[in-house]
Design an enzyme around this catalytic site. Structure first.
Site, PDB file in Angstrom:
ATOM      1  N   ASN A 132       0.899  -1.085  -0.170  1.00 60.00           N
ATOM      2  CA  ASN A 132      -0.061   0.103  -0.057  1.00 60.00           C
ATOM      3  C   ASN A 132       0.921   1.210  -0.084  1.00 60.00           C
ATOM      4  OD1 ASN A 132      -2.412   1.196   2.413  1.00 60.00           O
ATOM      5  ND2 ASN A 132      -2.159   1.709   0.429  1.00 60.00           N
TER       6      ASN A 132
ATOM      7  N   CYS B 101      -5.469   6.638   7.745  1.00 61.37           N
ATOM      8  CA  CYS B 101      -4.962   5.450   6.842  1.00 61.37           C
ATOM      9  C   CYS B 101      -3.843   4.805   7.925  1.00 61.37           C
ATOM     10  CB  CYS B 101      -4.280   6.006   5.732  1.00 61.37           C
ATOM     11  SG  CYS B 101      -3.496   4.760   4.429  1.00 61.37           S
ATOM     12  N   GLY B 102      -4.212   3.595   8.128  1.00 63.60           N
ATOM     13  CA  GLY B 102      -3.264   2.602   8.989  1.00 63.60           C
ATOM     14  C   GLY B 102      -1.805   2.570   8.552  1.00 63.60           C
TER      15      GLY B 102
ATOM     16  N   ASN C 176     -12.031   5.877  10.057  1.00 70.57           N
ATOM     17  CA  ASN C 176     -12.896   5.931   8.729  1.00 70.57           C
ATOM     18  C   ASN C 176     -13.834   4.815   8.653  1.00 70.57           C
ATOM     19  OD1 ASN C 176     -11.197   3.880   8.453  1.00 70.57           O
ATOM     20  ND2 ASN C 176     -10.064   4.727   6.571  1.00 70.57           N
TER      21      ASN C 176
ATOM     22  N   HIS D 224     -15.800   1.475   7.582  1.00 72.34           N
ATOM     23  CA  HIS D 224     -15.699  -0.007   7.267  1.00 72.34           C
ATOM     24  C   HIS D 224     -16.773  -0.788   7.368  1.00 72.34           C
ATOM     25  CE1 HIS D 224     -11.180   0.247   6.366  1.00 72.34           C
ATOM     26  NE2 HIS D 224     -11.225   1.248   7.211  1.00 72.34           N
TER      27      HIS D 224
ATOM     28  N   GLU E  86     -11.191  -0.448  -1.184  1.00 76.51           N
ATOM     29  CA  GLU E  86     -10.886   0.779  -0.455  1.00 76.51           C
ATOM     30  C   GLU E  86     -11.486   1.972  -1.220  1.00 76.51           C
ATOM     31  OE1 GLU E  86      -7.226   3.168   1.926  1.00 76.51           O
ATOM     32  OE2 GLU E  86      -6.847   1.254   0.629  1.00 76.51           O
ATOM     33  N   ARG E  87     -12.241   2.601  -0.587  1.00 76.54           N
ATOM     34  CA  ARG E  87     -13.072   3.712  -1.289  1.00 76.54           C
ATOM     35  C   ARG E  87     -12.114   4.939  -1.747  1.00 76.54           C
ATOM     36  NH1 ARG E  87     -15.362   7.883   3.648  1.00 76.54           N
ATOM     37  NH2 ARG E  87     -13.220   8.011   4.735  1.00 76.54           N
TER      38      ARG E  87
ATOM     39  N   CYS F 290      -4.482  -2.871   3.889  1.00 76.19           N
ATOM     40  CA  CYS F 290      -5.211  -1.541   4.318  1.00 76.19           C
ATOM     41  C   CYS F 290      -5.209  -1.889   5.754  1.00 76.19           C
ATOM     42  CB  CYS F 290      -6.731  -1.672   3.696  1.00 76.19           C
ATOM     43  SG  CYS F 290      -7.614  -0.257   4.450  1.00 76.19           S
TER      44      CYS F 290
ATOM     45  N   GLY G 235      -8.476  -1.293   7.544  1.00 72.27           N
ATOM     46  CA  GLY G 235      -9.293  -2.505   7.299  1.00 72.27           C
ATOM     47  C   GLY G 235      -9.132  -3.763   7.984  1.00 72.27           C
TER      48      GLY G 235
END
Length: 267
Positions: A13, A73-74, A148, A150, A198-199, A207, A210
């Site tokens: 990612n 964002c992790g 965010n 999920h 992922e949107r 993710c 996620g």
């Protein structure tokens, strides 16, 4: 607007990270999308701008590849923690998180998950642990906000799900007024195997949020115990969480290269 950037990734990612703590930089959504383009730009899943913060060591502004701005964002949080080093408090639109650099990556405290339907957010009230909704064979998901939104589906085999077709359909469903990240997972020998739509990005190799949301949902349903390994196409994360506590995520990061660009060329 010429400046330097860092290219990093967490389990595939990948991110363009611009340190704007000592400079002024403003990018439009169209400029971000042009930078993120893998054919005519630098290429990334997300573009990160680091800015000064009055609440933490740094503020992290996060843009998806389509130019939309998101709250958390992790994997990017781990990369930023590794880039800055030591213990770093990072302000995001999803809250303040703490990252500690390790030899091969970082451990990040992602904060407390939220489960109320208004906090996801959903379009109307329902049980977020066992949602009475479905899309074709994907039924009865859980929903978790980890900075965010999920939605998580537990299935027999996540590899057999047509996530490239169902993901974009669920992402924009009216049930999710802020859109949603779509997770499909199966559990084997106590390990979560996860794929994520992922949107604003699409299918990703990893993710971090996620993985956190899916691990929390699986723990709440009694499917796994903490800590739990989450296997993504790009590699493995370890997620720890107990009811009422914050989520801790550990995983590797990779520094790819640094460069310099004139950002106005992407206007």
């Amino acid at each position: 607007m010429t400046g330097r950037f860092h290219k990093m990734h967490g389990l595939g990612n990948d991110f363009v990270i611009i340190d704007a703590r000592d400079q002024t930089i403003e990018l439009s959504g169209a400029m971000v999308a042009a930078i993120a383009n893998r054919h005519s730009g630098i290429g990334c899943d997300q573009l990160i701008i680091l800015r000064p913060s009055s609440k933490a060591d740094v503020r992290m502004q996060i843009f998806n590849a389509d130019g939309s701005e998101v709250e958390a964002c992790g994997n990017a949080s781990r990369c930023v923690a590794k880039l800055i080093g030591d213990e770093t408090r990072i302000e995001t639109d999803g809250g303040i998180i703490t990252g500690n650099a390790t030899e091969d990556g970082a451990i990040v405290d992602m904060g407390t998950p939220r489960f109320e339907w208004q906090s996801i957010p959903l379009g109307y009230a329902m049980d977020t642990l066992n949602m009475p909704v479905g899309w074709e064979d994907l039924q009865n998901p859980a929903a978790v906000n980890v900075g965010n939104p999920h939605v998580i589906f537990f299935v027999d085999d996540s590899d057999n799900v047509e996530l490239d077709r169902l993901g974009p359909m669920i992402e924009v469903d009216p049930l999710f007024p802020d859109k949603v990240n779509v997770n499909v997972a199966h559990i084997k020998d106590g390990t979560i195997h996860l794929r994520v739509w992922e949107r604003g990005v699409g299918l990703t190799r990893a993710c971090g949020t996620g993985a956190c949301a899916t691990a929390v949902a699986a723990i709440r349903r009694g499917l796994v115990t903490s800590p739990v390994q989450v296997e993504l196409p790009g590699g493995t994360l370890v997620i720890s969480w107990e009811e009422g506590n914050t989520i801790r995520m550990q995983g590797p990061t990779t520094y790819v290269f640094s460069g310099e660009s004139d950002w106005t060329q992407f206007g």
